[in-house]
Design a protein around this motif. Structure first.
Motif, PDB file in Angstrom:
ATOM      1  N   GLY A  10     -16.607  -6.273  34.651  1.00 19.10           N
ATOM      2  CA  GLY A  10     -17.674  -7.033  34.404  1.00 19.10           C
ATOM      3  C   GLY A  10     -18.868  -6.275  34.087  1.00 19.10           C
ATOM      4  O   GLY A  10     -19.715  -5.451  34.195  1.00 19.10           O
ATOM      5  N   LEU A  11     -19.464  -7.633  34.335  1.00 13.41           N
ATOM      6  CA  LEU A  11     -20.841  -7.470  33.616  1.00 13.41           C
ATOM      7  C   LEU A  11     -22.272  -6.135  34.836  1.00 13.41           C
ATOM      8  O   LEU A  11     -22.608  -5.128  34.291  1.00 13.41           O
ATOM      9  CB  LEU A  11     -21.609  -8.800  33.389  1.00 13.41           C
ATOM     10  CG  LEU A  11     -23.478  -8.721  32.567  1.00 13.41           C
ATOM     11  CD1 LEU A  11     -22.893  -8.197  31.168  1.00 13.41           C
ATOM     12  CD2 LEU A  11     -23.430  -9.933  32.327  1.00 13.41           C
ATOM     13  N   ALA A  34      -9.219  -4.467  37.666  1.00  9.16           N
ATOM     14  CA  ALA A  34      -7.766  -4.928  37.255  1.00  9.16           C
ATOM     15  C   ALA A  34      -7.192  -5.137  36.021  1.00  9.16           C
ATOM     16  O   ALA A  34      -6.178  -5.600  35.190  1.00  9.16           O
ATOM     17  CB  ALA A  34      -7.820  -6.063  37.824  1.00  9.16           C
ATOM     18  N   ASP A  35      -8.941  -5.091  34.574  1.00  6.10           N
ATOM     19  CA  ASP A  35      -8.578  -6.007  33.357  1.00  6.10           C
ATOM     20  C   ASP A  35      -8.112  -4.386  32.737  1.00  6.10           C
ATOM     21  O   ASP A  35      -8.038  -3.160  32.917  1.00  6.10           O
ATOM     22  CB  ASP A  35      -9.555  -6.611  32.984  1.00  6.10           C
ATOM     23  CG  ASP A  35     -10.701  -6.329  33.064  1.00  6.10           C
ATOM     24  OD1 ASP A  35     -11.214  -5.319  32.889  1.00  6.10           O
ATOM     25  OD2 ASP A  35     -11.868  -7.071  33.355  1.00  6.10           O
ATOM     26  N   THR A  78      -5.639  -1.780  37.064  1.00  9.84           N
ATOM     27  CA  THR A  78      -5.243  -1.088  38.130  1.00  9.84           C
ATOM     28  C   THR A  78      -6.583  -2.751  39.380  1.00  9.84           C
ATOM     29  O   THR A  78      -7.124  -2.310  39.138  1.00  9.84           O
ATOM     30  CB  THR A  78      -6.407   0.086  38.177  1.00  9.84           C
ATOM     31  OG1 THR A  78      -6.191   1.396  37.609  1.00  9.84           O
ATOM     32  CG2 THR A  78      -6.390   1.077  39.615  1.00  9.84           C
ATOM     33  N   ARG A 109     -13.845 -16.362  40.530  1.00  8.05           N
ATOM     34  CA  ARG A 109     -12.689 -16.748  40.097  1.00  8.05           C
ATOM     35  C   ARG A 109     -12.225 -18.057  39.557  1.00  8.05           C
ATOM     36  O   ARG A 109     -13.648 -18.871  40.792  1.00  8.05           O
ATOM     37  CB  ARG A 109     -11.148 -16.428  40.715  1.00  8.05           C
ATOM     38  CG  ARG A 109     -10.342 -15.713  41.445  1.00  8.05           C
ATOM     39  CD  ARG A 109      -9.657 -14.658  42.117  1.00  8.05           C
ATOM     40  NE  ARG A 109      -9.484 -13.672  42.379  1.00  8.05           N
ATOM     41  CZ  ARG A 109      -9.887 -12.671  42.140  1.00  8.05           C
ATOM     42  NH1 ARG A 109     -10.579 -13.048  40.756  1.00  8.05           N
ATOM     43  NH2 ARG A 109      -9.514 -11.227  43.125  1.00  8.05           N
ATOM     44  N   MET A 245     -10.018 -10.040  49.271  1.00 10.04           N
ATOM     45  CA  MET A 245      -9.818  -7.931  49.736  1.00 10.04           C
ATOM     46  C   MET A 245     -10.959  -8.057  51.168  1.00 10.04           C
ATOM     47  O   MET A 245     -11.031  -7.322  51.609  1.00 10.04           O
ATOM     48  CB  MET A 245     -10.077  -7.477  48.460  1.00 10.04           C
ATOM     49  CG  MET A 245      -9.452  -6.161  48.768  1.00 10.04           C
ATOM     50  SD  MET A 245      -9.420  -5.198  47.138  1.00 10.04           S
ATOM     51  CE  MET A 245     -10.830  -5.140  46.220  1.00 10.04           C
ATOM     52  N   GLY A 274     -23.398  -9.376  41.905  1.00  7.85           N
ATOM     53  CA  GLY A 274     -22.865 -10.126  41.051  1.00  7.85           C
ATOM     54  C   GLY A 274     -22.072 -11.105  41.523  1.00  7.85           C
ATOM     55  O   GLY A 274     -21.995 -11.975  42.327  1.00  7.85           O
ATOM     56  N   MET A 288     -28.452 -12.615  34.276  1.00 13.82           N
ATOM     57  CA  MET A 288     -29.753 -12.488  35.334  1.00 13.82           C
ATOM     58  C   MET A 288     -30.193 -11.734  36.167  1.00 13.82           C
ATOM     59  O   MET A 288     -30.691 -10.613  36.874  1.00 13.82           O
ATOM     60  CB  MET A 288     -31.543 -13.544  34.537  1.00 13.82           C
ATOM     61  CG  MET A 288     -31.517 -13.509  32.886  1.00 13.82           C
ATOM     62  SD  MET A 288     -32.323 -11.624  32.663  1.00 13.82           S
ATOM     63  CE  MET A 288     -33.740 -11.691  33.631  1.00 13.82           C
ATOM     64  N   ILE A 316     -30.111 -20.981  31.224  1.00 14.08           N
ATOM     65  CA  ILE A 316     -30.496 -21.940  29.944  1.00 14.08           C
ATOM     66  C   ILE A 316     -28.467 -21.820  29.725  1.00 14.08           C
ATOM     67  O   ILE A 316     -27.868 -21.424  30.033  1.00 14.08           O
ATOM     68  CB  ILE A 316     -30.849 -20.134  28.913  1.00 14.08           C
ATOM     69  CG1 ILE A 316     -31.443 -19.496  29.661  1.00 14.08           C
ATOM     70  CG2 ILE A 316     -30.450 -20.811  27.649  1.00 14.08           C
ATOM     71  CD1 ILE A 316     -33.086 -20.164  29.505  1.00 14.08           C
TER      72      ILE A 316
HETATM   73  C1  LIG Z   1     -17.635 -19.503  30.415  1.00 15.60           C
HETATM   74  C2  LIG Z   1     -18.752 -18.708  30.891  1.00 15.60           C
HETATM   75  C3  LIG Z   1     -20.022 -19.131  29.839  1.00 15.60           C
HETATM   76  C4  LIG Z   1     -21.112 -17.808  31.275  1.00 15.60           C
HETATM   77  N1  LIG Z   1     -22.237 -18.511  30.478  1.00 15.60           N
HETATM   78  C5  LIG Z   1     -23.412 -17.286  30.728  1.00 15.60           C
HETATM   79  C6  LIG Z   1     -24.959 -17.925  30.457  1.00 15.60           C
HETATM   80  O1  LIG Z   1     -25.205 -18.210  29.990  1.00 15.60           O
HETATM   81  N2  LIG Z   1     -25.855 -17.179  31.171  1.00 15.60           N
HETATM   82  C7  LIG Z   1     -25.519 -16.439  32.353  1.00 15.60           C
HETATM   83  O2  LIG Z   1     -26.350 -16.245  33.324  1.00 15.60           O
HETATM   84  N3  LIG Z   1     -24.609 -16.800  33.068  1.00 15.60           N
HETATM   85  C8  LIG Z   1     -23.295 -17.395  32.572  1.00 15.60           C
HETATM   86  N4  LIG Z   1     -22.079 -17.022  32.337  1.00 15.60           N
HETATM   87  C9  LIG Z   1     -21.868 -16.375  34.012  1.00 15.60           C
HETATM   88  C10 LIG Z   1     -22.025 -14.883  33.369  1.00 15.60           C
HETATM   89  O3  LIG Z   1     -21.107 -14.250  32.883  1.00 15.60           O
HETATM   90  C11 LIG Z   1     -21.440 -14.052  35.684  1.00 15.60           C
HETATM   91  O4  LIG Z   1     -22.149 -14.610  36.133  1.00 15.60           O
HETATM   92  C12 LIG Z   1     -21.184 -13.290  34.975  1.00 15.60           C
HETATM   93  O5  LIG Z   1     -20.445 -12.398  33.537  1.00 15.60           O
HETATM   94  C13 LIG Z   1     -19.970 -12.253  35.999  1.00 15.60           C
HETATM   95  O6  LIG Z   1     -20.091 -10.634  36.270  1.00 15.60           O
HETATM   96  P1  LIG Z   1     -19.239 -10.273  37.131  1.00 15.60           P
HETATM   97  O7  LIG Z   1     -19.390  -8.591  36.851  1.00 15.60           O
HETATM   98  O8  LIG Z   1     -19.651 -10.310  38.827  1.00 15.60           O
HETATM   99  O9  LIG Z   1     -18.136 -10.645  37.274  1.00 15.60           O
HETATM  100  P2  LIG Z   1     -16.776 -10.546  36.165  1.00 15.60           P
HETATM  101  O10 LIG Z   1     -17.575 -10.444  34.677  1.00 15.60           O
HETATM  102  O11 LIG Z   1     -16.017 -11.705  36.596  1.00 15.60           O
HETATM  103  O12 LIG Z   1     -16.040  -9.161  36.734  1.00 15.60           O
HETATM  104  C14 LIG Z   1     -14.984  -8.851  37.288  1.00 15.60           C
HETATM  105  C15 LIG Z   1     -14.403  -7.743  37.141  1.00 15.60           C
HETATM  106  O13 LIG Z   1     -13.664  -7.722  38.647  1.00 15.60           O
HETATM  107  C16 LIG Z   1     -12.232  -7.025  38.235  1.00 15.60           C
HETATM  108  N5  LIG Z   1     -11.806  -7.217  39.525  1.00 15.60           N
HETATM  109  C17 LIG Z   1     -11.791  -8.322  39.764  1.00 15.60           C
HETATM  110  N6  LIG Z   1     -10.716  -7.987  41.416  1.00 15.60           N
HETATM  111  C18 LIG Z   1      -9.966  -6.964  41.169  1.00 15.60           C
HETATM  112  C19 LIG Z   1      -9.109  -5.896  42.181  1.00 15.60           C
HETATM  113  N7  LIG Z   1      -8.587  -6.551  43.087  1.00 15.60           N
HETATM  114  N8  LIG Z   1      -8.954  -4.616  41.555  1.00 15.60           N
HETATM  115  C20 LIG Z   1      -9.668  -3.969  40.258  1.00 15.60           C
HETATM  116  N9  LIG Z   1     -10.197  -4.890  39.102  1.00 15.60           N
HETATM  117  C21 LIG Z   1     -10.872  -6.184  40.128  1.00 15.60           C
HETATM  118  C22 LIG Z   1     -12.295  -7.486  37.401  1.00 15.60           C
HETATM  119  O14 LIG Z   1     -10.491  -6.705  36.617  1.00 15.60           O
HETATM  120  C23 LIG Z   1     -13.522  -7.774  36.512  1.00 15.60           C
HETATM  121  O15 LIG Z   1     -13.624  -6.642  35.671  1.00 15.60           O
HETATM  122  C24 LIG Z   1     -20.952 -17.408  32.317  1.00 15.60           C
HETATM  123  C25 LIG Z   1     -19.464 -17.636  32.892  1.00 15.60           C
HETATM  124  C26 LIG Z   1     -18.374 -17.994  32.074  1.00 15.60           C
HETATM  125  C27 LIG Z   1     -17.193 -17.897  33.335  1.00 15.60           C
END
Ligand SMILES: Cc1cc2nc3c(=O)[nH]c(=O)nc-3n(C[C@H](O)[C@H](O)[C@H](O)COP(=O)(O)OP(=O)(O)OC[C@H]3O[C@@H](n4cnc5c(N)ncnc54)[C@H](O)[C@@H]3O)c2cc1C
Length: 378
Positions: A10-11, A34-35, A78, A109, A245, A274, A288, A316
């Motif tokens: 993810g991000l 996983a994706d 994976t 989740r 996990m 994250g 941010m 925002i």
């Molecule tokens: C609809 C929506 C709108 C949003 N709008 C905003 C906004 O306007 N402004 C803002 O600041 N934030 C916003 N957010 C929040 C922001 O998008 C998230 O904080 C950020 O994208 C999270 O990134 P992440 O990488 O931590 O998690 P994710 O993007 O959820 O990435 C998790 C990753 O882990 C992988 N993964 C999980 N478990 C496993 C496993 N067991 N094995 C292998 N891989 C695994 C997944 O496949 C994925 O690749 C929004 C969120 C949503 C859902």
């Protein structure tokens, strides 16, 4: 050569990988996900519908492009099943990999409410591209939707789906929209604009049962007995960090995976950032914070121990009918001072020493975001 393994693309996972590459062209970088490993902007999920975006067109870079940009070994599809901290290994169904440093970027989740009724499983939520594709498929031939949850994501969907031509009903348990984020005066301003534009909003109301109607549509029953018939129900009641996990591996977990300001978990050589992590007891599931975390963590992994420090980071809410910007105040004693007019709301939080510690702006008052961000004391 140092081997860094990142779980999650993810991000958080991709941003820390990018920051690591800026500092170190030699590190052996492996990302497990996983994706399918496509890079997209998750915040777009709640304002993409009206723009006609599909799950495919939301992808900015495919996994091969990311692998080449980052000079990394990326393994899509994976699903990591276990971490073995003692042996510095992560395992999945048919493989394993060893690491010198492990970074957990597992995300969060959607919370699933335990609805009663025969169609409880039909409720959708959107937290990734796969969910978004499923959601678009489910609403391809309908023009009404019932949304559960009037927080940031629920309100964004309400605005976006209304703009996308849907008749929208929004059910929210709290007394005011956005009540977990901002004072009621701001949520009320948003409610007024959404209502005027045609969204039907029920606050102080909770869905308890979901059944199938004779028509084949769904029926959502509220705790007070009222029923709403609808072809599609989307739940947006919040997220919970992915911690299973980590806790199974013996890492310290509270709300999220517990880290210090260096994003180090309770186990040496394992870091987390994250949406899956809480740093110094604070969980900030926004873009941010992730950017700031990723920059600091890359330096730390490069050998320059760097604590995360945050600038003022307004949250925002992407509701063009009534945009909202919030800097939530810390847990200190103080009081909100509020004002509103027909097109905006403004609430400033002052602590007992009369210092500005947070703010919430809605509508035209969001034009004051930059000025107030400079004044606020973290
Ligand atoms: C609809 C929506 C709108 C949003 N709008 C905003 C906004 O306007 N402004 C803002 O600041 N934030 C916003 N957010 C929040 C922001 O998008 C998230 O904080 C950020 O994208 C999270 O990134 P992440 O990488 O931590 O998690 P994710 O993007 O959820 O990435 C998790 C990753 O882990 C992988 N993964 C999980 N478990 C496993 C496993 N067991 N094995 C292998 N891989 C695994 C997944 O496949 C994925 O690749 C929004 C969120 C949503 C859902």
């Amino acid at each position: 050569m140092k081997r860094i393994v990142i779980v999650g693309t993810g991000l958080a996972g991709y941003t820390v990988a990018r920051e690591i590459r800026k500092l170190d062209s030699a590190a052996q970088l492996t990302l497990l996900t996983a994706d399918d490993g496509g890079f997209y902007s998750k915040p777009m999920l709640s304002n993409a519908f009206a723009q006609g975006k599909t799950a495919e067109t939301l992808v900015n870079f495919r996994v091969e492009q990311m692998a080449s940009q980052l000079k990394a070994d990326i393994r899509p599809n994976t699903i990591v099943a276990a971490i073995d901290p003692a042996n510095h290994v992560v395992r999945w169904a048919d493989g394993e990999i060893s690491y010198d440093k492990l970074v957990l970027a597992l995300g969060a989740r959607p919370i699933r409410l335990p609805f009663e009724g025969s169609a409880a499983q039909s409720v959708l939520s959107v937290n990734n591209l796969r969910d978004y594709a499923e959601f678009r498929g489910a609403v391809a031939n309908v023009n009404r939707i019932l949304l559960i949850g009037g927080g940031l994501i629920g309100c964004e969907f309400a605005n976006d789906l209304l703009k996308g031509g849907f008749s929208v009903t929004l059910i929210h348990r709290g007394a005011a929209l956005l009540d977990a984020l901002a004072p009621a005066i701001v949520g009320e301003g948003l409610r007024a604009k959404l209502t005027a534009a045609g969204v039907s909003i029920e606050t102080g109301a909770s869905v308890t049962h979901i059944d199938t109607a004779e028509s084949g549509e769904l029926i959502a029953r509220l705790a007070d007995g009222r029923e709403f018939e609808t072809p599609c129900i989307l739940s947006a009641i919040g997220l919970t960090p992915a911690t299973n996990m980590a806790s199974e591996a013996g890492l310290k977990v509270k709300r999220g995976i517990v880290t210090d300001r260096y994003l180090a978990t309770s186990h040496p050589d394992i870091f987390a950032l994250g949406d899956c992590a809480e740093m110094d007891g604070v969980w900030l599931p926004y873009v941010m914070p992730i950017m700031n975390q990723a920059r600091a963590l890359a330096k730390t992994l490069h050998g320059e121990n760097t604590p995360v420090s945050y600038p003022v980071m307004p949250v925002i809410v992407k509701t063009p009918l009534f945009p909202v910007a919030v800097v939530p105040p810390p847990a200190v004693s103080g009081a909100w001072q509020s004002q509103s007019d027909a097109d905006g709301a403004k609430a400033l939080f002052y602590d007992s020493d009369k210092r500005l510690r947070g703010f919430a702006l809605g509508g035209h008052f969001t034009s004051e975001k930059a000025t107030l961000s400079k004044e606020v004391i973290l």
